[in-house]
Each structure stands twice: as C-alpha cells, then as structure tokens.
Write a protein that holds these residues in place. Sequence first.
Motif, short mmCIF file in Angstrom:
data_model
loop_
_atom_site.label_atom_id
_atom_site.label_comp_id
_atom_site.label_asym_id
_atom_site.label_seq_id
_atom_site.Cartn_x
_atom_site.Cartn_y
_atom_site.Cartn_z
N VAL A 178 -69.11 -27.62 31.72
CA VAL A 178 -68.04 -26.65 32.10
C VAL A 178 -67.55 -26.97 33.33
O VAL A 178 -66.50 -26.61 33.68
CB VAL A 178 -68.55 -25.07 31.87
CG1 VAL A 178 -67.18 -24.29 31.86
CG2 VAL A 178 -69.62 -24.97 30.75
N ARG A 179 -68.11 -27.67 34.23
CA ARG A 179 -67.93 -27.81 35.50
C ARG A 179 -67.11 -29.23 35.43
O ARG A 179 -66.38 -29.66 36.53
CB ARG A 179 -69.01 -28.06 36.64
CG ARG A 179 -69.66 -26.72 36.71
CD ARG A 179 -70.86 -26.84 37.71
NE ARG A 179 -71.85 -25.62 37.83
CZ ARG A 179 -71.22 -24.63 38.67
NH1 ARG A 179 -70.46 -24.72 39.47
NH2 ARG A 179 -72.29 -23.47 38.71
N GLN A 180 -67.54 -30.26 34.55
CA GLN A 180 -67.02 -31.69 34.71
C GLN A 180 -65.87 -31.94 34.24
O GLN A 180 -65.36 -32.35 33.01
CB GLN A 180 -68.23 -32.62 33.94
CG GLN A 180 -67.89 -34.07 34.08
CD GLN A 180 -68.18 -34.45 35.57
OE1 GLN A 180 -68.81 -34.53 36.25
NE2 GLN A 180 -66.73 -34.98 36.31
N ASP A 181 -64.74 -31.60 34.96
CA ASP A 181 -63.46 -32.25 34.62
C ASP A 181 -63.05 -33.54 34.80
O ASP A 181 -63.97 -34.23 35.76
CB ASP A 181 -62.26 -31.33 35.48
CG ASP A 181 -62.62 -31.13 36.97
OD1 ASP A 181 -63.53 -31.75 37.43
OD2 ASP A 181 -61.69 -30.49 37.46
N VAL A 182 -62.17 -34.11 34.34
CA VAL A 182 -61.79 -35.38 34.59
C VAL A 182 -60.31 -35.79 35.13
O VAL A 182 -59.38 -35.58 34.82
CB VAL A 182 -62.10 -36.16 33.36
CG1 VAL A 182 -61.58 -37.55 33.36
CG2 VAL A 182 -63.19 -35.98 32.62
N ASP A 183 -60.58 -36.28 36.57
CA ASP A 183 -59.24 -36.54 37.12
C ASP A 183 -59.32 -38.08 37.58
O ASP A 183 -58.41 -38.76 37.75
CB ASP A 183 -59.04 -36.25 38.31
CG ASP A 183 -58.75 -34.43 38.04
OD1 ASP A 183 -58.05 -34.03 37.45
OD2 ASP A 183 -59.26 -33.79 38.90
N THR A 184 -60.60 -38.69 37.79
CA THR A 184 -60.51 -40.05 38.42
C THR A 184 -61.43 -40.97 37.36
O THR A 184 -62.12 -40.35 36.42
CB THR A 184 -61.19 -40.28 39.47
OG1 THR A 184 -62.60 -39.85 39.56
CG2 THR A 184 -60.45 -39.25 40.38
N GLY A 185 -61.58 -42.23 37.46
CA GLY A 185 -62.43 -42.95 36.63
C GLY A 185 -63.84 -42.77 36.89
O GLY A 185 -64.53 -42.76 35.96
N GLU A 186 -64.29 -42.33 37.93
CA GLU A 186 -65.60 -41.86 38.42
C GLU A 186 -65.80 -40.51 37.48
O GLU A 186 -67.10 -40.28 36.84
CB GLU A 186 -65.88 -41.59 39.78
CG GLU A 186 -67.14 -41.25 40.12
CD GLU A 186 -67.40 -40.90 41.65
OE1 GLU A 186 -68.45 -40.49 41.97
OE2 GLU A 186 -66.38 -41.18 42.50
N ASP A 187 -65.00 -39.69 37.51
CA ASP A 187 -65.05 -38.66 36.59
C ASP A 187 -65.36 -38.83 35.06
O ASP A 187 -66.33 -38.13 34.51
CB ASP A 187 -63.94 -37.60 36.68
CG ASP A 187 -63.83 -36.86 38.31
OD1 ASP A 187 -64.82 -37.07 38.88
OD2 ASP A 187 -62.57 -36.73 38.55
N LEU A 188 -64.62 -39.61 34.67
CA LEU A 188 -64.80 -40.08 33.17
C LEU A 188 -66.07 -40.80 32.94
O LEU A 188 -66.82 -40.41 31.85
CB LEU A 188 -63.69 -41.15 32.84
CG LEU A 188 -63.44 -41.57 31.50
CD1 LEU A 188 -63.38 -40.27 30.43
CD2 LEU A 188 -62.23 -42.50 31.14
N ARG A 189 -66.56 -41.33 34.10
CA ARG A 189 -68.04 -42.16 33.66
C ARG A 189 -68.93 -40.98 33.75
O ARG A 189 -69.76 -41.19 32.76
CB ARG A 189 -68.17 -43.26 34.86
CG ARG A 189 -67.42 -44.07 34.70
CD ARG A 189 -67.93 -45.38 35.51
NE ARG A 189 -67.63 -45.17 36.95
CZ ARG A 189 -66.59 -45.63 37.41
NH1 ARG A 189 -65.60 -46.28 36.77
NH2 ARG A 189 -66.24 -45.31 38.94
N ALA A 190 -68.83 -40.07 34.38
CA ALA A 190 -69.78 -38.78 34.69
C ALA A 190 -69.65 -37.99 33.04
O ALA A 190 -70.70 -37.66 32.66
CB ALA A 190 -69.44 -38.01 35.83
N ALA A 191 -68.50 -37.80 32.83
CA ALA A 191 -68.34 -36.96 31.72
C ALA A 191 -68.81 -37.80 30.24
O ALA A 191 -69.67 -37.24 29.61
CB ALA A 191 -66.88 -36.86 31.25
N LEU A 192 -68.72 -39.23 30.27
CA LEU A 192 -69.20 -39.76 29.08
C LEU A 192 -70.76 -39.81 29.17
O LEU A 192 -71.27 -40.06 28.21
CB LEU A 192 -68.76 -41.27 29.50
CG LEU A 192 -67.29 -41.74 29.13
CD1 LEU A 192 -66.83 -43.03 29.39
CD2 LEU A 192 -66.98 -41.44 27.42
N ALA A 193 -71.26 -39.79 30.41
CA ALA A 193 -72.90 -39.69 30.59
C ALA A 193 -73.37 -38.57 30.00
O ALA A 193 -74.34 -38.41 29.51
CB ALA A 193 -73.04 -39.84 32.04
#
Length: 212
Positions: A178-193
């Motif tokens: 619920v905290r992991q929004d995606v604005d950057t490539g680093e965010d996307l990698r974290a969401a994918l993890a």
Amino acid sequence: MQWTLVIPLKPLARAKSRLSDTAADGVRPGLALAFAQDTVAAALACPDVRDVAVVTDDALAGRELAALGARIVADEPRGGLNTALAHAAAVVRAARPESAVAALNADLPALRPRELARVLGAAAQFPRAFLADTAAVGTTLLAATPGRELLPSFGTDSRARHRASGAVEIALAAVDSVRQDVDTGEDLRAALALGVGPRTAAAAARLLIPEQ
C-alpha cells in the motif's frame, strides 16, 4: 466500515514522465494504465471496499477501468489533483452522504487486498488518517470517515501537509504494497520485487529494466 475509494488518474499521455529513464514515451501510457488496472482490481477485491470511483478524463483509461467495475467520474473542475479528488469525493457523497471515503494513488501495482484492509481498518479509528509512501515523504492513501471532509493535499511533501492538516498518520508494519507507489525506475524495481499484478507484470516484461 465499508469504504468508497477515489482514485485519480491523469491523461495517460502525460502520466509517469519520471519513468523516462526506464520506459520510452510510447510505452509509458500503457504502463500507467497497467498500474491503474492492477490497483483498481486489487482495491475491488478488498473486503472493506464497497466500490471504487476513478476520476479521469482519459477515454481509454475510463473504458478499461469501468470494465473492471470502477465508476468513472469526469474531472470537471480540471483544477489539478487535489481539486479532482475533492470533486470526486463530493460526487460520491452526493449519492451516499454516509460514505467513508479514501483517496488512493493509481500507481500501486503491487497492492494486496489484505494489506489494504488493514490500512482501512486502522483509518476507521480516526476522523481523517493517511498512510505515507515508502519514501516517507508523500502519501498513498488519505481517508475520511462519514461526516468528515477529505481535504486532500497531495503533491510534494504531502506527508507533512496532511499531518499539519490534522490527519493522523497510520503507523502499520507489513503494508508495503500500500506504500509502494511507482514514479521512477527504482520504484518500479521495488514494486516488481514485492510482486505486481498481471497487467503490470506483462507491461514490465517488455521493458529492459537494469539491476540496481
């Protein structure tokens, strides 16, 4: 308590510009739509969510999200994010004045219904409450119980602004999705993890995402 979630989505052609280091211009609109689709699908699967209203003027996004079961609210004020959220909350409460309303980001592709239920359960204990994002600077959810105005103040440093407005910060562990929004490539990698929904997984599989 049953909640109506209000999810804002800007026109897809303008969405996710900060992902330019990861996704080309022609790819980002589809990626933004996939984020929103997975967010809406997970939200609708949450037992504490009565319904979802998406405020957008994007025709494609409106059709795709309506097909998932979301109500589409036109962004009639066109005054920016917070104006759109306040408008959508007013539309919801015009039909059901007793509604508990929460604004939720559209870019939570790893969202888990059970984690969202925990956050909403905590929010129900306060007139207004919010959840900070992973970076502890922004906000991913702002909630208002029946009879309380939402008073959204999203944008830069929204965590501090929501706290200053009197909203209580929700302090819960193990609600990363619920905290992991995606604005950057680093965010996307974290969401994918964390593990994203099927539409984001399919869209991301077409990208070459470098390791951190």
